[in-house]
Design an enzyme around this catalytic site. Structure first.
Site, PDB file in Angstrom:
ATOM      1  N   ILE A  18       0.668  -1.232  -0.002  1.00 32.45           N
ATOM      2  CA  ILE A  18      -0.080  -0.022   0.120  1.00 32.45           C
ATOM      3  C   ILE A  18       0.981   1.298  -0.048  1.00 32.45           C
ATOM      4  O   ILE A  18       0.579   2.136  -0.823  1.00 32.45           O
ATOM      5  CB  ILE A  18      -0.881   0.089   1.266  1.00 32.45           C
ATOM      6  CG1 ILE A  18      -2.124  -1.172   1.159  1.00 32.45           C
ATOM      7  CG2 ILE A  18      -1.558   1.348   1.371  1.00 32.45           C
ATOM      8  CD1 ILE A  18      -2.659  -1.271   2.413  1.00 32.45           C
ATOM      9  N   ARG A  38      12.514  -0.714   6.535  1.00 28.19           N
ATOM     10  CA  ARG A  38      13.589  -1.070   7.434  1.00 28.19           C
ATOM     11  C   ARG A  38      14.725  -1.524   6.603  1.00 28.19           C
ATOM     12  O   ARG A  38      15.794  -1.385   6.766  1.00 28.19           O
ATOM     13  CB  ARG A  38      13.362  -2.045   8.476  1.00 28.19           C
ATOM     14  CG  ARG A  38      12.467  -1.344   9.638  1.00 28.19           C
ATOM     15  CD  ARG A  38      11.886  -2.505  10.516  1.00 28.19           C
ATOM     16  NE  ARG A  38      10.992  -3.351   9.451  1.00 28.19           N
ATOM     17  CZ  ARG A  38      10.375  -4.627   9.604  1.00 28.19           C
ATOM     18  NH1 ARG A  38      10.281  -4.879  11.048  1.00 28.19           N
ATOM     19  NH2 ARG A  38       9.541  -5.225   8.811  1.00 28.19           N
ATOM     20  N   VAL A  64      10.552   2.822  12.168  1.00 31.01           N
ATOM     21  CA  VAL A  64       9.607   3.846  12.655  1.00 31.01           C
ATOM     22  C   VAL A  64       9.615   3.687  14.262  1.00 31.01           C
ATOM     23  O   VAL A  64       9.021   4.512  14.837  1.00 31.01           O
ATOM     24  CB  VAL A  64       8.227   3.818  12.103  1.00 31.01           C
ATOM     25  CG1 VAL A  64       8.313   4.292  10.616  1.00 31.01           C
ATOM     26  CG2 VAL A  64       7.499   2.442  12.383  1.00 31.01           C
ATOM     27  N   ASN A  90       2.103   4.912   7.201  1.00 34.82           N
ATOM     28  CA  ASN A  90       1.611   3.700   6.486  1.00 34.82           C
ATOM     29  C   ASN A  90       2.409   2.386   7.161  1.00 34.82           C
ATOM     30  O   ASN A  90       1.766   1.341   7.248  1.00 34.82           O
ATOM     31  CB  ASN A  90       1.947   3.760   5.089  1.00 34.82           C
ATOM     32  CG  ASN A  90       1.786   2.423   4.289  1.00 34.82           C
ATOM     33  OD1 ASN A  90       0.625   2.086   4.146  1.00 34.82           O
ATOM     34  ND2 ASN A  90       2.803   1.645   3.859  1.00 34.82           N
ATOM     35  N   TYR A 157      -3.007  -6.494  17.098  1.00 32.31           N
ATOM     36  CA  TYR A 157      -3.191  -5.853  15.824  1.00 32.31           C
ATOM     37  C   TYR A 157      -4.470  -4.755  15.779  1.00 32.31           C
ATOM     38  O   TYR A 157      -4.269  -3.557  15.746  1.00 32.31           O
ATOM     39  CB  TYR A 157      -3.404  -6.556  14.610  1.00 32.31           C
ATOM     40  CG  TYR A 157      -3.526  -5.727  13.579  1.00 32.31           C
ATOM     41  CD1 TYR A 157      -2.228  -5.556  12.749  1.00 32.31           C
ATOM     42  CD2 TYR A 157      -4.614  -5.651  12.469  1.00 32.31           C
ATOM     43  CE1 TYR A 157      -2.678  -4.645  11.391  1.00 32.31           C
ATOM     44  CE2 TYR A 157      -4.880  -4.933  11.240  1.00 32.31           C
ATOM     45  CZ  TYR A 157      -3.497  -4.367  10.660  1.00 32.31           C
ATOM     46  OH  TYR A 157      -3.432  -3.919   9.546  1.00 32.31           O
ATOM     47  N   LYS A 161      -4.390  -0.704  16.073  1.00 31.72           N
ATOM     48  CA  LYS A 161      -5.234   0.139  15.228  1.00 31.72           C
ATOM     49  C   LYS A 161      -6.185   0.901  15.740  1.00 31.72           C
ATOM     50  O   LYS A 161      -6.425   2.186  15.300  1.00 31.72           O
ATOM     51  CB  LYS A 161      -5.545  -0.863  13.930  1.00 31.72           C
ATOM     52  CG  LYS A 161      -4.512  -1.386  13.377  1.00 31.72           C
ATOM     53  CD  LYS A 161      -3.728  -0.499  12.461  1.00 31.72           C
ATOM     54  CE  LYS A 161      -2.655  -0.892  11.413  1.00 31.72           C
ATOM     55  NZ  LYS A 161      -1.854  -0.295  10.806  1.00 31.72           N
ATOM     56  N   VAL A 190      -6.471  -6.070   1.591  1.00 32.63           N
ATOM     57  CA  VAL A 190      -5.830  -5.471   0.364  1.00 32.63           C
ATOM     58  C   VAL A 190      -4.793  -6.273   0.084  1.00 32.63           C
ATOM     59  O   VAL A 190      -4.146  -6.957   0.730  1.00 32.63           O
ATOM     60  CB  VAL A 190      -5.235  -4.140   0.630  1.00 32.63           C
ATOM     61  CG1 VAL A 190      -4.571  -3.320  -0.641  1.00 32.63           C
ATOM     62  CG2 VAL A 190      -6.315  -3.079   1.471  1.00 32.63           C
ATOM     63  N   THR A 192      -1.559  -7.337  -0.855  1.00 33.50           N
ATOM     64  CA  THR A 192      -0.273  -7.016  -0.591  1.00 33.50           C
ATOM     65  C   THR A 192       0.650  -8.262  -0.191  1.00 33.50           C
ATOM     66  O   THR A 192      -0.024  -9.168   0.198  1.00 33.50           O
ATOM     67  CB  THR A 192      -0.062  -5.916   0.229  1.00 33.50           C
ATOM     68  OG1 THR A 192      -0.529  -6.525   1.664  1.00 33.50           O
ATOM     69  CG2 THR A 192      -0.866  -4.707   0.035  1.00 33.50           C
TER      70      THR A 192
END
Ligand code: NDP
Length: 261
Positions: A18, A38, A64, A90, A157, A161, A190, A192
């Site tokens: 994404i 990374r 991050v 993201n 998760y 979120k 999605v 990915t």
């Protein structure tokens, strides 16, 4: 917000999936984009491929979750392109299991990447990225439909979120008079590299092959298919545009009808 040719965006976790689609979409619109992930090799390769398409993109390795690396990333972006107009948080990782059995390290890592990373990067962009001293800006956080509803086996998760959505709503209010908008985008499923891995895990749990897992997962999505990364990028593009100046504090689904609110 200034003309798009003068805008600078920082997109985290953009060496894949994404994030890469978001970086490419913004760059096609004339935004100068700095990316990170990374793994420096993948970042370099992504930058080279997108630059070969004529896009103004640069990037570097950055985790991050590491405050020192986050500050260095933002400083390097400003040195190259000037103050940050658009931040897209993201970077993310999956993390789940039966809660009573979850390894503590997986819990901490999932919260660290998906939630603490968003705080660290946003704070750095407001300060070192100089967004706070300007009259406009965009912070766009890629959350998830699991940031607004629960799912069996997804506590780390979903907790992270939900945290991202809460952070988005608070910061939006805090900055409402500043010209900086803060929103979350909540994808469903999605296609990915992350969703391929998640699907493989789900196939294991169901004891079916990956094709059957895909069929079962897609059958739960009202439009009958996964979303494409470019469809998520389209929402980011809108939120980054001057047309979205009065949209703030929202968590907007891109999920083929899967999210219930
Ligand atoms: P991918 O796994 O395909 O890509 C993740 C990207 O983030 C990679 O570039 C990866 O690079 C980078 N990344 C991971 N951890 C870190 C870190 N600590 N610091 C910096 N970069 C990092 O994921 P998706 O494209 O599928 O997901 C992107 C976002 O969308 C995530 O926040 C995810 O939670 C969210 N999302 C995805 C959905 C889906 O179905 N795919 C659904 C809902 C939300 P590297 O490994 O080199 O660091």
């Amino acid at each position: 917000m200034t003309d798009s040719t003068e805008r600078t965006a920082l997109v985290t976790g953009a060496s894949n999936g994404i994030g890469r689609a978001i970086a490419a979409t913004l760059a096609v619109e004339g935004v100068r984009v700095h990316i990170c992930g990374r793994d420096s090799v993948t970042v370099k390769q992504t930058v080279a491929e997108l630059r070969a398409e004529g896009l103004e993109i640069s990037g570097q390795a950055c985790d991050v979750t590491r405050p020192d690396q986050v500050t260095a990333l933002v400083n390097d972006c400003v040195a190259r392109y000037g103050p940050v107009d658009i931040l897209v948080n993201n970077a993310g990782q999956p993390g789940g299991g039966i809660t009573a059995d979850i390894d503590n390290a997986l819990w901490y890592a999932t919260i660290d990447t998906n939630l603490n990373g968003v705080f660290l990067m946003t704070k750095a962009v407001l300060n070192e990225g100089r967004m706070r001293e300007r009259a406009s800006g965009r912070v766009i956080n890629i959350a998830s439909v699991w940031g607004k509803q629960g799912t069996i086996g997804g506590a780390p998760y979903a907790a992270a979120k939900h945290g991202v959505v809460g952070f988005t709503r608070c910061l939006a209010l805090e900055l409402a008079k500043s010209g900086i908008t803060v929103n979350a985008v909540c994808p469903g499923y999605v296609e990915t590299p992350m969703s391929v891995n998640v699907r493989a895990c789900q196939a294991g749990i169901w004891q079916v092959d990956e094709e059957e897992a895909l069929r079962r997962l897609a059958s739960d999505i009202p439009i009958g298919r996964y979303s494409e990364p470019e469809e998520v990028a389209g929402m980011v593009s809108y939120l980054a545009s001057p047309k979205a100046a009065s949209v703030t504090g929202q968590a907007l689904n891109v999920c083929g009808g899967f999210g219930v609110y």
